[in-house]
Design a protein around this motif. Structure first.
Motif, mmCIF file in Angstrom:
data_model
loop_
_atom_site.group_PDB
_atom_site.id
_atom_site.type_symbol
_atom_site.label_atom_id
_atom_site.label_comp_id
_atom_site.label_asym_id
_atom_site.label_seq_id
_atom_site.Cartn_x
_atom_site.Cartn_y
_atom_site.Cartn_z
ATOM 1 N N ARG A 7 -5.590 7.131 -1.959
ATOM 2 C CA ARG A 7 -4.439 6.272 -1.680
ATOM 3 C C ARG A 7 -3.836 6.604 -0.312
ATOM 4 N N GLU B 111 0.797 4.147 -3.068
ATOM 5 C CA GLU B 111 0.703 5.591 -2.867
ATOM 6 C C GLU B 111 1.871 6.312 -3.534
ATOM 7 N N ASP C 143 -2.967 -7.213 6.740
ATOM 8 C CA ASP C 143 -3.710 -6.129 6.097
ATOM 9 C C ASP C 143 -5.112 -6.595 5.730
ATOM 10 N N LEU D 211 -6.070 5.104 2.270
ATOM 11 C CA LEU D 211 -5.865 3.660 2.336
ATOM 12 C C LEU D 211 -4.693 3.322 3.259
ATOM 13 N N VAL D 212 -3.573 4.001 3.087
ATOM 14 C CA VAL D 212 -2.406 3.758 3.945
ATOM 15 C C VAL D 212 -2.734 4.091 5.396
ATOM 16 N N TRP E 58 0.824 -1.208 0.000
ATOM 17 C CA TRP E 58 0.000 0.000 0.000
ATOM 18 C C TRP E 58 0.858 1.257 0.000
#
Length: 222
Positions: free
Chosen positions: A136, A81, A164, A139-140, A77
């Protein structure tokens, strides 16, 4: 116009020849559907500003899997990004007809604009769409959020485990659009987990190759 699709790969000890074959089949299936495939590695992840911090965090998390495998699942991830592409899928997820145009239409119809989306019906992050820098980054932040990590902790055969996948599956607010499922299924994205061949990695790659060849042949039929 083609859209980028990413997968993430690091050597975790699987046989090298089948892995290369799996990556080739993966790329071919996505190119056929109108995408530009990009294989990401830890080199991309290492360019993330939080790489050192989060790599140390990952090393402290409990897992029943090989630590290198679990690390790769988390670090992908960061890599996504860094490169700024919208779509990340496992390299055992093949595409059977989901074009970029159909994907965007399904996301819009699902009312998921403005946040990242899991494309698997059960919430497994084997296919995730994050179309903007903000998504993105979100998401992280979600994967490494302290409360999300606590919520994702499970027990497998009496041992604590965190991945994850367990983190993201527990975040019920994340939109899910059912475009992917385990093989065999009728959805356009098909996930060939190792479990489909009894844990035999070579057999899994043979199955991926066979199914992809059958689908390509079907496209040529009048």
């Amino acid at each position: 116009m083609s859209e980028m699709v990413c997968t993430y790969f690091v050597d975790v000890g699987a046989p090298s020849a089948p892995v290369r074959e799996a990556l080739a089949v993966w790329a071919r299936s996505w190119i056929r559907a109108g995408y530009l495939p990009h294989v990401l590695t830890e080199q991309e992840a290492s360019r993330h500003p939080r790489y050192e911090e989060l790599k140390a965090l990952i090393a402290s998390l409990p897992t029943v899997n090989l630590p290198k495998y679990e690390e790769a699942c988390f670090l992908r991830w960061l890599a996504l990004e860094v490169v700024g592409h919208p779509l990340m899928v496992d390299f055992d997820v093949l595409n059977f007809g989901l074009t970029p145009e159909l994907l965007r239409a399904d996301i819009e119809a699902g009312g998921a604009a403005g946040q990242f989306v899991i494309l698997d019906r059960s919430g497994i992050p084997c296919a995730v769409y994050a179309g903007t820098d903000t998504e993105r980054h979100q998401l992280v932040d979600t994967v490494f959020d302290e409360k999300a990590l606590d919520a994702g902790l499970v027990e497998i055969d009496g041992r604590p485990h965190l991945s994850d996948m367990t983190v993201l599956q527990e975040q019920k607010w994340i939109p899910r659009i059912p475009l992917c499922d385990l093989w065999p299924n009728g959805l356009p994205l098909r996930h060939f987990q190792t479990d489909v061949s009894g844990g035999n990695y070579v057999s899994k790659v043979d199955l991926m190759t066979s199914m992809d060849a059958d689908y390509e042949a079907s496209l040529k039929q009048p």
